[in-house]
Design a protein around this motif. Sequence first.
Motif, PDB file in Angstrom:
ATOM      1  N   GLU A  96      37.918  33.707   6.474  1.00  0.00           N
ATOM      2  CA  GLU A  96      38.257  32.828   7.600  1.00  0.00           C
ATOM      3  C   GLU A  96      38.448  33.647   8.876  1.00  0.00           C
ATOM      4  O   GLU A  96      38.012  33.239   9.969  1.00  0.00           O
ATOM      5  CB  GLU A  96      39.527  32.031   7.286  1.00  0.00           C
ATOM      6  N   SER A  99      35.102  34.683  10.096  1.00  0.00           N
ATOM      7  CA  SER A  99      34.443  33.495  10.661  1.00  0.00           C
ATOM      8  C   SER A  99      34.888  33.252  12.097  1.00  0.00           C
ATOM      9  O   SER A  99      34.062  32.956  12.981  1.00  0.00           O
ATOM     10  CB  SER A  99      34.779  32.257   9.814  1.00  0.00           C
ATOM     11  N   SER A 105      34.432  27.547  14.531  1.00  0.00           N
ATOM     12  CA  SER A 105      35.661  26.784  14.738  1.00  0.00           C
ATOM     13  C   SER A 105      36.532  26.876  13.482  1.00  0.00           C
ATOM     14  O   SER A 105      36.060  27.292  12.415  1.00  0.00           O
ATOM     15  CB  SER A 105      35.337  25.312  15.028  1.00  0.00           C
ATOM     16  N   LEU A 106      37.786  26.467  13.581  1.00  0.00           N
ATOM     17  CA  LEU A 106      38.691  26.516  12.432  1.00  0.00           C
ATOM     18  C   LEU A 106      38.141  25.711  11.254  1.00  0.00           C
ATOM     19  O   LEU A 106      38.171  26.160  10.108  1.00  0.00           O
ATOM     20  CB  LEU A 106      40.074  25.990  12.820  1.00  0.00           C
ATOM     21  N   ASN A 107      37.631  24.534  11.545  1.00  0.00           N
ATOM     22  CA  ASN A 107      37.084  23.681  10.493  1.00  0.00           C
ATOM     23  C   ASN A 107      35.839  24.299   9.856  1.00  0.00           C
ATOM     24  O   ASN A 107      35.682  24.316   8.637  1.00  0.00           O
ATOM     25  CB  ASN A 107      36.755  22.297  11.069  1.00  0.00           C
ATOM     26  N   GLU A 108      34.963  24.833  10.702  1.00  0.00           N
ATOM     27  CA  GLU A 108      33.750  25.494  10.209  1.00  0.00           C
ATOM     28  C   GLU A 108      34.099  26.728   9.394  1.00  0.00           C
ATOM     29  O   GLU A 108      33.474  27.005   8.358  1.00  0.00           O
ATOM     30  CB  GLU A 108      32.850  25.894  11.385  1.00  0.00           C
ATOM     31  N   LYS A 110      36.749  27.360   7.587  1.00  0.00           N
ATOM     32  CA  LYS A 110      37.247  26.980   6.269  1.00  0.00           C
ATOM     33  C   LYS A 110      36.089  26.579   5.354  1.00  0.00           C
ATOM     34  O   LYS A 110      35.975  27.049   4.211  1.00  0.00           O
ATOM     35  CB  LYS A 110      38.220  25.809   6.405  1.00  0.00           C
ATOM     36  N   LYS A 111      35.222  25.715   5.839  1.00  0.00           N
ATOM     37  CA  LYS A 111      34.105  25.223   5.037  1.00  0.00           C
ATOM     38  C   LYS A 111      33.155  26.361   4.647  1.00  0.00           C
ATOM     39  O   LYS A 111      32.736  26.470   3.489  1.00  0.00           O
ATOM     40  CB  LYS A 111      33.332  24.154   5.806  1.00  0.00           C
ATOM     41  N   ARG A 112      32.812  27.191   5.623  1.00  0.00           N
ATOM     42  CA  ARG A 112      31.866  28.286   5.372  1.00  0.00           C
ATOM     43  C   ARG A 112      32.456  29.307   4.400  1.00  0.00           C
ATOM     44  O   ARG A 112      31.760  29.805   3.512  1.00  0.00           O
ATOM     45  CB  ARG A 112      31.496  28.963   6.698  1.00  0.00           C
TER      46      ARG A 112
END
Length: 291
Positions: A96, A99, A105-108, A110-112
């Motif tokens: 994270e 990333s 972004s924070l959401n991206e 986490k997902k990535r």
Amino acid sequence: MELLIDNLTKSFKDDIAVDQFSVKLTNGIYGLLGATGAGKTTLMKLICTLQKPTSGTIKYNEKEIFESTESYCEALGYLPQNFGYYPNFTALEFLEYISLVKGLSLNEAKKRSLYLLKAVNLEDKKNKKIKKLSGGMKQRLGIAQALINDPQILILDEPTAGLDPKERASFRNLISSMAKNKIIILSSHIVSDIEHIADEILIMKSGRLIKKGKPNEITKTIDKFIWECETTIGKAKYITDKFYVIDMKQTDNETVNLRIISEIKPVESSVQVKPTLEDLYLYYFAEEKMK
């Protein structure tokens, strides 16, 4: 997509690490082979803008990479031989963090991060501190961080070091699955890893590119130089003293099978066999043995 390396040279005082290296790379996987000291790591650092060349250019889609460093680095993923990490971070926290550094972004992020942890088979270790991971797990985490920004150019220096055979197979499958729209350069001393997945082989020696081609084509250059024979243990010593024996297998108490690199027929009972990429590697980096 194109990465054009033109007449690239890097000198350190009296030592030339990369010497007038030129190649054009497009989408696909390129296996970089060379002995220790051949200049592979220096070449990769130059491509990653970590070092500046003494002369020559590197262009990505016709733009000089050192004149457009920010945009170029956004398209770049890199796994060095020894990648840096924060030992008290968990695997998930580390990815994270990388990333966010890469601009997700924070959401991206986490997902990535979760996607890549699953891809490198570390999903169940996501909350474990990096300092408590095994060497192979750390290497898989390094592969994940190199992929975090879905790079267009992926540079992997000894990516399978420390991985067991099952992990290496998973790595090859992962890289092969994403190679369609990327330029991937990987260096490895485990020749079989490169042979399995590379679209093209680049052989580097003394800083120069000495051979380039598809795996099944490049090995044809030594079609007449690889031999096998069965002989007695006593005669095997004579053959190994005179020729470069790259493999010896004992068949029973009295005989052995030999695999030999030689530009002439080594013994009367020798038969020519199909060369492998490892044979090719040994041919180019064993000149002293063949003289």
